[in-house]
Write a protein that holds these residues in place. Structure first.
Motif, PDB file in Angstrom:
ATOM      1  N   LEU A   1       0.831  -1.217   0.000  1.00 41.79           N
ATOM      2  CA  LEU A   1       0.000   0.000   0.000  1.00 41.79           C
ATOM      3  C   LEU A   1       0.858   1.255   0.000  1.00 41.79           C
ATOM      4  CD1 LEU A   1      -2.822  -0.926   2.543  1.00 41.79           C
ATOM      5  CD2 LEU A   1      -2.976  -0.838   0.059  1.00 41.79           C
ATOM      6  N   VAL A   2       1.955   1.238   0.748  1.00 43.06           N
ATOM      7  CA  VAL A   2       2.862   2.391   0.778  1.00 43.06           C
ATOM      8  C   VAL A   2       3.491   2.576  -0.593  1.00 43.06           C
ATOM      9  CG1 VAL A   2       5.001   3.300   1.760  1.00 43.06           C
ATOM     10  CG2 VAL A   2       3.320   2.196   3.249  1.00 43.06           C
ATOM     11  N   THR A   3       3.996   1.493  -1.157  1.00 39.64           N
ATOM     12  CA  THR A   3       4.630   1.568  -2.476  1.00 39.64           C
ATOM     13  C   THR A   3       3.658   2.102  -3.520  1.00 39.64           C
ATOM     14  OG1 THR A   3       6.041  -0.301  -1.876  1.00 39.64           O
ATOM     15  CG2 THR A   3       5.901   0.242  -4.209  1.00 39.64           C
TER      16      THR A   3
ATOM     17  N   MET B   1      -9.116   5.859  -5.019  1.00 40.86           N
ATOM     18  CA  MET B   1      -9.519   4.904  -6.056  1.00 40.86           C
ATOM     19  C   MET B   1      -8.483   3.799  -6.204  1.00 40.86           C
ATOM     20  SD  MET B   1     -11.440   7.097  -9.030  1.00 40.86           S
ATOM     21  CE  MET B   1     -10.166   8.322  -9.235  1.00 40.86           C
ATOM     22  N   GLY B   2      -7.204   4.159  -6.112  1.00 37.51           N
ATOM     23  CA  GLY B   2      -6.140   3.166  -6.204  1.00 37.51           C
ATOM     24  C   GLY B   2      -6.118   2.222  -5.013  1.00 37.51           C
ATOM     25  N   LEU B   3      -6.466   2.747  -3.837  1.00 38.25           N
ATOM     26  CA  LEU B   3      -6.471   1.936  -2.619  1.00 38.25           C
ATOM     27  C   LEU B   3      -7.724   1.082  -2.469  1.00 38.25           C
ATOM     28  CD1 LEU B   3      -5.133   4.325   0.169  1.00 38.25           C
ATOM     29  CD2 LEU B   3      -3.950   2.420  -0.917  1.00 38.25           C
ATOM     30  N   TYR B   4      -8.781   1.457  -3.134  1.00 36.86           N
ATOM     31  CA  TYR B   4     -10.082   0.816  -2.930  1.00 36.86           C
ATOM     32  C   TYR B   4     -10.034  -0.715  -2.946  1.00 36.86           C
ATOM     33  CZ  TYR B   4     -15.035  -0.200  -3.195  1.00 36.86           C
ATOM     34  OH  TYR B   4     -16.281  -0.704  -2.944  1.00 36.86           O
ATOM     35  N   PRO B   5      -9.390  -1.342  -3.937  1.00 41.90           N
ATOM     36  CA  PRO B   5      -9.369  -2.817  -3.927  1.00 41.90           C
ATOM     37  C   PRO B   5      -8.702  -3.387  -2.674  1.00 41.90           C
ATOM     38  CG  PRO B   5      -8.624  -1.978  -6.046  1.00 41.90           C
ATOM     39  CD  PRO B   5      -8.741  -0.803  -5.128  1.00 41.90           C
ATOM     40  N   TYR B   6      -7.645  -2.726  -2.197  1.00 38.82           N
ATOM     41  CA  TYR B   6      -6.955  -3.197  -0.999  1.00 38.82           C
ATOM     42  C   TYR B   6      -7.823  -3.026   0.241  1.00 38.82           C
ATOM     43  CZ  TYR B   6      -2.716  -3.200  -3.818  1.00 38.82           C
ATOM     44  OH  TYR B   6      -1.786  -3.450  -4.787  1.00 38.82           O
ATOM     45  N   LEU B   7      -8.581  -1.946   0.275  1.00 38.40           N
ATOM     46  CA  LEU B   7      -9.402  -1.651   1.446  1.00 38.40           C
ATOM     47  C   LEU B   7     -10.568  -2.618   1.580  1.00 38.40           C
ATOM     48  CD1 LEU B   7      -9.504   2.248   1.235  1.00 38.40           C
ATOM     49  CD2 LEU B   7      -7.892   0.790   2.485  1.00 38.40           C
ATOM     50  N   GLN B   8     -10.915  -3.297   0.500  1.00 40.95           N
ATOM     51  CA  GLN B   8     -12.014  -4.248   0.516  1.00 40.95           C
ATOM     52  C   GLN B   8     -11.584  -5.639   0.962  1.00 40.95           C
ATOM     53  OE1 GLN B   8     -15.169  -3.097  -0.027  1.00 40.95           O
ATOM     54  NE2 GLN B   8     -14.020  -1.196  -0.034  1.00 40.95           N
ATOM     55  N   GLU B   9     -10.283  -5.872   1.064  1.00 44.59           N
ATOM     56  CA  GLU B   9      -9.800  -7.211   1.402  1.00 44.59           C
ATOM     57  C   GLU B   9     -10.116  -7.567   2.847  1.00 44.59           C
ATOM     58  OE1 GLU B   9      -5.751  -7.860   0.260  1.00 44.59           O
ATOM     59  OE2 GLU B   9      -6.159  -7.339  -1.821  1.00 44.59           O
ATOM     60  N   GLU B  10     -10.405  -8.825   3.054  1.00 42.56           N
ATOM     61  CA  GLU B  10     -10.751  -9.325   4.383  1.00 42.56           C
ATOM     62  C   GLU B  10      -9.606  -9.059   5.362  1.00 42.56           C
ATOM     63  OE1 GLU B  10     -11.859 -13.552   6.471  1.00 42.56           O
ATOM     64  OE2 GLU B  10     -12.244 -13.299   4.334  1.00 42.56           O
ATOM     65  N   GLY B  11      -9.969  -8.632   6.551  1.00 40.05           N
ATOM     66  CA  GLY B  11      -8.983  -8.368   7.598  1.00 40.05           C
ATOM     67  C   GLY B  11      -8.443  -6.953   7.608  1.00 40.05           C
TER      68      GLY B  11
ATOM     69  N   ASN C   1      -7.153  11.954   9.757  1.00 39.04           N
ATOM     70  CA  ASN C   1      -6.515  11.133   8.734  1.00 39.04           C
ATOM     71  C   ASN C   1      -7.219   9.792   8.612  1.00 39.04           C
ATOM     72  OD1 ASN C   1      -5.110  10.803  11.393  1.00 39.04           O
ATOM     73  ND2 ASN C   1      -4.162   9.100  10.319  1.00 39.04           N
ATOM     74  N   LEU C   2      -7.007   9.145   7.485  1.00 34.68           N
ATOM     75  CA  LEU C   2      -7.534   7.815   7.245  1.00 34.68           C
ATOM     76  C   LEU C   2      -6.501   6.828   7.769  1.00 34.68           C
ATOM     77  CD1 LEU C   2      -9.662   5.961   5.793  1.00 34.68           C
ATOM     78  CD2 LEU C   2      -8.108   6.029   3.831  1.00 34.68           C
ATOM     79  N   GLN C   3      -6.915   5.986   8.696  1.00 36.86           N
ATOM     80  CA  GLN C   3      -5.993   4.977   9.222  1.00 36.86           C
ATOM     81  C   GLN C   3      -6.386   3.616   8.648  1.00 36.86           C
ATOM     82  OE1 GLN C   3      -5.843   3.582  13.473  1.00 36.86           O
ATOM     83  NE2 GLN C   3      -3.917   4.722  13.340  1.00 36.86           N
ATOM     84  N   VAL C   4      -5.407   2.948   8.058  1.00 38.56           N
ATOM     85  CA  VAL C   4      -5.613   1.631   7.475  1.00 38.56           C
ATOM     86  C   VAL C   4      -4.699   0.657   8.203  1.00 38.56           C
ATOM     87  CG1 VAL C   4      -5.455   0.240   5.367  1.00 38.56           C
ATOM     88  CG2 VAL C   4      -6.106   2.646   5.218  1.00 38.56           C
TER      89      VAL C   4
END
Length: 115
Positions: free
Chosen positions: A8-10, A52-62, A72-75
């Motif tokens: 996600l950082v990369t 928009m780029g993060l959206y798929p990652y944010l949907q992953e389980e866990g 701020n948004l904390q992930v």
């Protein structure tokens, strides 16, 4: 330092958004402490593109997502904490809790208070 970064950082700092790393991970005078979070500053003009780029990652389980009291948004994903700020780096550097900023895509390092 970016070599061991979470995907996600990369994605945020090396991709089209070209976000900045701020805080302890941007301090090249010392090694980041074990388990330190990643503070990422995204230009407000690129916030929608970053999300928009993060959206798929944010949907992953866990994956856990929350808005902190500082705005701020904390992930939290796979034990890694990312704090993503919609902020201009120049403005962030005026805050006492941000000592520096690093733009991995260009190699630029900014330190609060000048050289």
């Amino acid at each position: 330092r970016i070599r061991g970064a979470p995907p996600l950082v990369t994605l945020l700092v090396q991709g089209p958004v070209g976000a900045w790393i701020v805080g302890s991970r941007a301090d090249f005078t010392q090694e980041p402490r074990e388990g330190a979070d990643w503070d990422i500053a995204v230009s407000p003009f690129q916030w929608a593109e970053a999300m928009m780029g993060l959206y798929p990652y944010l949907q992953e389980e866990g994956t856990k997502i929350r808005i902190t009291r500082l705005g701020n948004l904390q992930v939290i994903r796979l034990g890694v904490v990312l704090d993503i700020w919609p902020a201009d780096v120049a403005e962030l550097l005026t805050r006492p809790f941000v000592s520096g900023a690093w733009h991995p895509k260009s190699g630029t390092v900014l330190v609060q208070g000048g050289l």
